[in-house]
Motif scaffolding. Structure first.
Motif, PDB file in Angstrom:
ATOM      1  N   ILE A 229       1.999   9.070  -1.638  1.00  0.00           N
ATOM      2  CA  ILE A 229       2.120  10.524  -1.538  1.00  0.00           C
ATOM      3  C   ILE A 229       2.537  11.043  -2.911  1.00  0.00           C
ATOM      4  N   LEU A 230       1.646  11.765  -3.565  1.00  0.00           N
ATOM      5  CA  LEU A 230       1.925  12.271  -4.906  1.00  0.00           C
ATOM      6  C   LEU A 230       2.774  13.535  -4.864  1.00  0.00           C
ATOM      7  N   SER A 231       2.506  14.405  -3.876  1.00  0.00           N
ATOM      8  CA  SER A 231       3.264  15.653  -3.748  1.00  0.00           C
ATOM      9  C   SER A 231       3.006  16.231  -2.368  1.00  0.00           C
ATOM     10  N   HIS A 232       3.823  17.209  -1.990  1.00  0.00           N
ATOM     11  CA  HIS A 232       3.584  17.867  -0.707  1.00  0.00           C
ATOM     12  C   HIS A 232       4.119  19.289  -0.742  1.00  0.00           C
ATOM     13  N   THR A 233       3.495  20.140   0.046  1.00  0.00           N
ATOM     14  CA  THR A 233       3.980  21.490   0.310  1.00  0.00           C
ATOM     15  C   THR A 233       4.008  21.657   1.825  1.00  0.00           C
ATOM     16  N   SER A 234       4.340  22.834   2.292  1.00  0.00           N
ATOM     17  CA  SER A 234       4.331  23.074   3.735  1.00  0.00           C
ATOM     18  C   SER A 234       2.916  23.313   4.259  1.00  0.00           C
ATOM     19  N   ARG A 235       1.919  23.229   3.376  1.00  0.00           N
ATOM     20  CA  ARG A 235       0.524  23.450   3.782  1.00  0.00           C
ATOM     21  C   ARG A 235      -0.330  22.195   3.679  1.00  0.00           C
ATOM     22  N   ASN A 236       0.013  21.287   2.765  1.00  0.00           N
ATOM     23  CA  ASN A 236      -0.760  20.061   2.633  1.00  0.00           C
ATOM     24  C   ASN A 236       0.029  19.039   1.828  1.00  0.00           C
ATOM     25  N   GLN A 237      -0.515  17.858   1.736  1.00  0.00           N
ATOM     26  CA  GLN A 237       0.061  16.841   0.863  1.00  0.00           C
ATOM     27  C   GLN A 237      -1.062  16.220   0.027  1.00  0.00           C
ATOM     28  N   THR A 238      -0.717  15.803  -1.170  1.00  0.00           N
ATOM     29  CA  THR A 238      -1.673  15.162  -2.062  1.00  0.00           C
ATOM     30  C   THR A 238      -1.415  13.657  -2.051  1.00  0.00           C
ATOM     31  N   LEU A 239      -2.454  12.903  -1.730  1.00  0.00           N
ATOM     32  CA  LEU A 239      -2.336  11.460  -1.566  1.00  0.00           C
ATOM     33  C   LEU A 239      -3.232  10.736  -2.564  1.00  0.00           C
ATOM     34  N   LYS A 240      -2.941   9.464  -2.752  1.00  0.00           N
ATOM     35  CA  LYS A 240      -3.781   8.618  -3.596  1.00  0.00           C
ATOM     36  C   LYS A 240      -4.008   7.295  -2.880  1.00  0.00           C
ATOM     37  N   TYR A 241      -5.281   6.926  -2.752  1.00  0.00           N
ATOM     38  CA  TYR A 241      -5.641   5.654  -2.131  1.00  0.00           C
ATOM     39  C   TYR A 241      -5.608   4.565  -3.195  1.00  0.00           C
ATOM     40  N   LEU A 242      -4.869   3.499  -2.919  1.00  0.00           N
ATOM     41  CA  LEU A 242      -4.670   2.430  -3.895  1.00  0.00           C
ATOM     42  C   LEU A 242      -5.296   1.109  -3.454  1.00  0.00           C
ATOM     43  N   GLY A 243      -6.034   1.147  -2.352  1.00  0.00           N
ATOM     44  CA  GLY A 243      -6.628  -0.082  -1.831  1.00  0.00           C
ATOM     45  C   GLY A 243      -7.895  -0.485  -2.562  1.00  0.00           C
ATOM     46  N   ASP A 244      -8.492  -1.576  -2.092  1.00  0.00           N
ATOM     47  CA  ASP A 244      -9.669  -2.149  -2.751  1.00  0.00           C
ATOM     48  C   ASP A 244     -10.987  -1.790  -2.074  1.00  0.00           C
ATOM     49  N   HIS A 245     -10.935  -1.099  -0.931  1.00  0.00           N
ATOM     50  CA  HIS A 245     -12.151  -0.942  -0.137  1.00  0.00           C
ATOM     51  C   HIS A 245     -12.913   0.349  -0.407  1.00  0.00           C
ATOM     52  N   LEU A 246     -12.304   1.300  -1.115  1.00  0.00           N
ATOM     53  CA  LEU A 246     -12.953   2.574  -1.419  1.00  0.00           C
ATOM     54  C   LEU A 246     -12.661   2.963  -2.860  1.00  0.00           C
ATOM     55  N   HIS A 247     -13.555   3.726  -3.450  1.00  0.00           N
ATOM     56  CA  HIS A 247     -13.314   4.300  -4.774  1.00  0.00           C
ATOM     57  C   HIS A 247     -12.835   5.738  -4.552  1.00  0.00           C
TER      58      HIS A 247
END
Length: 434
Positions: A229-247
């Motif tokens: 979870i990179l950041s969040h507000t009361s409307r959404n959150q910004t995420l980053k996928y760190l796995g190997d199965h998707l770019h």
């Protein structure tokens, strides 16, 4: 038959109660020429997170251009929500047509001396018939109760299986230990299935993995380290996928909370699995879908200053996630709690999480014959915690009691979905339309 009559006909079968087992469902679907055998399924079981994850998967597939069915339960405000095509509830005419089709087959079976299907069996049959008629590419199919003997387990070879968070719930049907409950839910895994497993308690995980091994299933374990979870507000959150199965790098998710990030990660692993099986979805489509996905009734914020929100956390595991969200998004705020729960849930454990964060407590009676009455709930809280509690005879009265002049307050309706749905309707009618 009009749509009101169709829904009344289905809901009238509630009198047949809950009957776990696949014999009746098998007979009904055979009479319908087995529409389920002509569809592709993503089958999802678990105690919590099924609905959110199913909705994310379905939204991603729809955004990628696939004709996608979604079957969930229960509904919040309208029956049609349970059966969706490309994120739109089934239209009234299609619901009527599918109900008539199923009803005619039931009547033939009853003439042959077979028992009447239960309400959930009927809804499942109606959904399957509709999805077959619409020739969907995928059905994202949420288990109703448990898994092994659930009506949805009539399907034979799912494209993918997801096992979500498993905790103690419905112990009267599924067993008294986490291991017993995990076995019921893992039993949707078929021979050779491809399975994505949400992070579990060790006791539950062992059962799921042992069952998967007995079916020669291929398992992907969701790793919490693969989402940030990179950041969040009361409307959404910004995420980053760190796995190997998707770019996939940074992306936005409207659904809030740490638990939703893990639900999202599970959905992403399912999409990655489908990619590997020849059903392409690209990163742009995933980002567009997750930035737009909505799931009413799950930490849903209607307004701020003052905050009004609802959350359908209806067992102790869900309540704990809700409380964590409250601490994260609204620390040190005055929280006016409106709470109602079904009597067969783990109420005392749920209260142990809820009561400490509440400034004021108001109890409500969910619209269910299994509900704990508001007055009884208020007495339980007062006697256990020594707190002043009031109760409302109607959810409408509770919504109208919110003081919109207290801009710093946080007004939350949490608990049974049978209460949350009605609260959602009334909040939008009485507060948002003013």
């Amino acid at each position: 038959m009009n749509v009101t009559e169709a829904i009344s006909y289905i809901e009238a079968t509630h009198k047949f109660g809950t009957r776990l087992g696949l014999e009746s469902m098998s007979l009904l679907l055979a009479a319908m020429d087995n529409p389920q055998d002509k569809l592709k399924f993503i089958h999802i079981a678990g105690t919590n997170g099924k609905g959110s994850t199913s909705t994310m998967i379905a939204t991603i597939l729809t955004t990628a251009g696939y004709n996608t069915g979604l079957f969930t339960s229960p509904f919040l405000e309208a029956f049609n929500e349970r059966i969706q095509l490309n994120n739109e509830p089934i239209d009234d005419d299609s619901l009527v047509a599918a109900t008539i089709f199923v009803k005619e087959r039931i009547e033939v079976l009853m003439e042959q001396g077979e028992p009447h299907p239960t309400e959930f069996e009927m809804v499942t049959a109606v959904g399957l018939q509709y999805f077959y008629q619409k020739q969907v590419d995928f059905v994202v199919l949420e288990v109703g109760l448990g898994g092994r003997l659930d009506a949805t387990n009539i399907i034979k070879n799912p494209l993918a299986v997801a096992i979500m968070s498993i905790s103690n719930d419905h112990t009267d049907y599924l067993g008294n230990t986490l291991a017993e409950i995990a076995f019921e839910k893992a039993s949707i895994i078929k021979e050779g299935s491809d399975v994505v497993v949400y992070p579990q308690e060790p006791e539950a995980l062992k059962v799921v993995l042992d069952f998967a091994a007995s079916k020669n299933a291929n398992v992907v374990l969701v790793n919490p380290d693969d989402i940030s979870i990179l950041s969040h507000t009361s409307r959404n959150q910004t995420l980053k996928y760190l796995g190997d199965h998707l770019h996939l790098d940074g992306f936005e998710l409207k659904l809030l909370g740490d638990h939703q990030s893990l639900n999202c990660l599970t959905a992403l692993e399912v999409i990655a699995l489908l990619n590997r099986k020849g059903y392409p979805v690209n990163s742009g489509q995933i980002k567009k879908a997750l930035a737009a996905v909505v799931f009413p009734g799950r930490f849903e914020i209607f307004q701020e200053n003052p905050v009004v929100l609802i959350d359908g956390a209806h067992n102790s595991n869900g309540i704990q996630a809700f409380v964590n969200n409250m601490k994260q998004y609204f620390p040190n705020r005055t929280i006016n709690l409106f709470f109602g729960m079904l009597e067969d849930k783990d109420i005392e454990e749920s209260l142990s999480y809820l009561v400490p964060i509440a400034s004021t407590i108001h109890t409500l009676t969910p619209n269910s014959d299994r509900a704990m009455p508001a007055k009884k709930m208020a007495a339980l809280i007062h006697n256990t915690y020594g707190k002043s509690v009031d109760f409302y005879d109607t959810i409408d009265d509770a919504v109208k009691s919110i003081d919109l002049s207290k801009k710093d307050d946080v007004n939350v309706f949490v608990g049974s979905l049978y209460m949350i749905g009605e609260a959602r309707t009334l909040i939008r009618k009485n507060l948002l339309e003013k």
